[in-house]
Design a protein around this motif. Sequence first.
Motif, mmCIF file in Angstrom:
data_model
loop_
_atom_site.group_PDB
_atom_site.id
_atom_site.type_symbol
_atom_site.label_atom_id
_atom_site.label_comp_id
_atom_site.label_asym_id
_atom_site.label_seq_id
_atom_site.Cartn_x
_atom_site.Cartn_y
_atom_site.Cartn_z
ATOM 1 N N ALA A 136 0.777 -1.319 0.093
ATOM 2 C CA ALA A 136 -0.076 0.265 0.100
ATOM 3 C C ALA A 136 0.763 1.319 -0.077
ATOM 4 N N ARG A 137 2.099 1.198 0.856
ATOM 5 C CA ARG A 137 2.985 2.303 0.750
ATOM 6 C C ARG A 137 3.508 2.705 -0.832
ATOM 7 N N THR A 140 1.047 3.929 -3.134
ATOM 8 C CA THR A 140 0.510 5.261 -3.087
ATOM 9 C C THR A 140 1.550 6.204 -2.955
ATOM 10 N N ARG A 142 2.948 7.057 -0.180
ATOM 11 C CA ARG A 142 2.880 7.812 1.107
ATOM 12 C C ARG A 142 3.405 6.771 2.250
ATOM 13 N N ASP A 206 -2.671 13.773 2.479
ATOM 14 C CA ASP A 206 -1.891 13.102 1.277
ATOM 15 C C ASP A 206 -0.917 12.400 1.993
ATOM 16 N N ALA A 209 -1.265 6.037 3.652
ATOM 17 C CA ALA A 209 -1.037 5.109 2.588
ATOM 18 C C ALA A 209 -2.200 4.211 2.857
ATOM 19 N N CYS A 210 -2.692 3.591 3.711
ATOM 20 C CA CYS A 210 -3.623 2.619 3.963
ATOM 21 C C CYS A 210 -4.245 2.825 5.391
ATOM 22 N N CYS A 237 -11.779 6.267 2.678
ATOM 23 C CA CYS A 237 -10.580 5.678 1.525
ATOM 24 C C CYS A 237 -10.815 6.192 0.456
ATOM 25 N N ASP A 241 -8.104 8.687 -1.500
ATOM 26 C CA ASP A 241 -7.125 7.674 -2.428
ATOM 27 C C ASP A 241 -6.248 6.890 -1.484
ATOM 28 N N ILE A 242 -7.087 6.376 -0.302
ATOM 29 C CA ILE A 242 -6.322 5.775 0.893
ATOM 30 C C ILE A 242 -6.592 4.376 0.279
ATOM 31 N N VAL A 243 -5.443 3.327 0.636
ATOM 32 C CA VAL A 243 -5.685 1.956 0.203
ATOM 33 C C VAL A 243 -6.551 1.133 1.501
ATOM 34 N N ILE A 292 -3.130 -3.130 -7.910
ATOM 35 C CA ILE A 292 -2.436 -3.006 -6.992
ATOM 36 C C ILE A 292 -1.482 -4.063 -6.675
#
Length: 441
Positions: A136-137, A140, A142, A206, A209-210, A237, A241-243, A292
């Motif tokens: 996820a990191r 994204t 993030r 922003d 990530a998740c 989410c 735009d968060i996983v 993903i």
Amino acid sequence: MSVATEPKPSTTTSAAFFEQAQEVIPGGVNSPVRAFKSVGGTPLFIDKAHGAYMTDADGNQYVDYIGSWGPMLFGHGDEDVVSAVQRAAEDSTSFGAPTRIEIDVAQLVVDMVPSVEKVRMVNSGTEATMSAARLARGFTGRDKIIKFEGNYHGHGDFFLIAAGSGAATFGEPNSPGVTPGNAKDTLLARYNDLDHVESLVEANPDEVACIILEPLAGNMGCVLPEPGFLEGLRAICDKHDIVLIFDEVMTGFRVARGGVQERFGVTPDLTTLGKIIGGGLPVGAYGGRKEIMDFVSPTGPVYQAGTLSGNPLAMRAGFTVLKKIAETPDLYDRLETYGAALEDGMRKNMEDLGLNYYMTRVGSMGCLFFNEDRVVDFDTAQQCDLKRYGRYFHAMLEEGVYLAPSQYEAYFFSLRHGEDELERTLKANRKALERAHAPAA
Ligand SMILES: *Cc1c(COP(=O)(O)O)cnc(C)c1O
């Protein structure tokens, strides 16, 4: 003089083993909760198990409500699983090269779990959640993750985080060896509190990530998501735009074929699996949306690997269990029938004894909290009477019922739990509740 003393089962062999074990294994166990620390006493060493029963080193039999902490959906020593593993072993126990059975297992997971379009096998739930968070990191770009107090995702460094003091936004390590650097990227939210999640996301624009959670929590007792909670997380989410990661290591294939996401109708981006997926062998998995998952090496840049990942014995066991699930259409109805009878019986016992503890259950996992109030998050879970649970636990054990040695665990039962086990459990429950509330001798 106490009345009606029945002989306690002798556990001297277990006690001797525990002494020996402590010499060569830290705390005598290979996973801490097995040590009985939170309920007192010494752990039982298990010799073997069949169906709904476990037998300890002294030959005592127990109706098992741990099920190896979840995997034993079809009971212990399931013939199909055992023979599949035996046959696989004859063709060697590992190759370090791809095998056909890995495709079959992946296909079953994709067919059963709504969010999963592609899936990668690993060796434990811990590995699954660590890999999913890294993915996820990477995906994204993030750094931060949001997790919930009282949710357990294995022992990866950045999950071993406790709430910071006061209203602090950042968590603090809750184990020596976890660095402040690890802790600083983990934000801790209250379970079932969407406003809290929203405020964390807004305070870290922003950067998240998740969001990872147990969509039905099983590691602070069994705590249900409140109506709208999972939907609310999905919306947050989507907006940022968060996983969204559902950790279904415990609930996957347990509460429904497709886990919580099927049963509650909310689809995450990534899902982590474990426990049942290995049929009692060490397996974990993470999967989700194609775009993903294709970010994982070798198609993508996010590295993740494993010498024994997709191990043929583990895949044979997993395949057998998943296939049995797919081919037992009334599986979850039958589990529900047992669960409902168990819950009703326990409620009646409590009524008879003037008790009113809070109980939760979804299908074949549940919890009796030694707390009269509703348990909805970590704070309310922590208000349970742990001493009372300890007495109840030991009384149940003496009556031949093996529960988790901690208030903060769920109970699980299998398809092999039937009328006899139900009757035995309810009798034990009544006696154990009585004994847990008798004045201490
Ligand atoms: C058990 C569990 C894990 C960890 O799995 P291991 O195989 O013990 O590493 C992770 N998440 C949840 C929800 C679990 O119940």
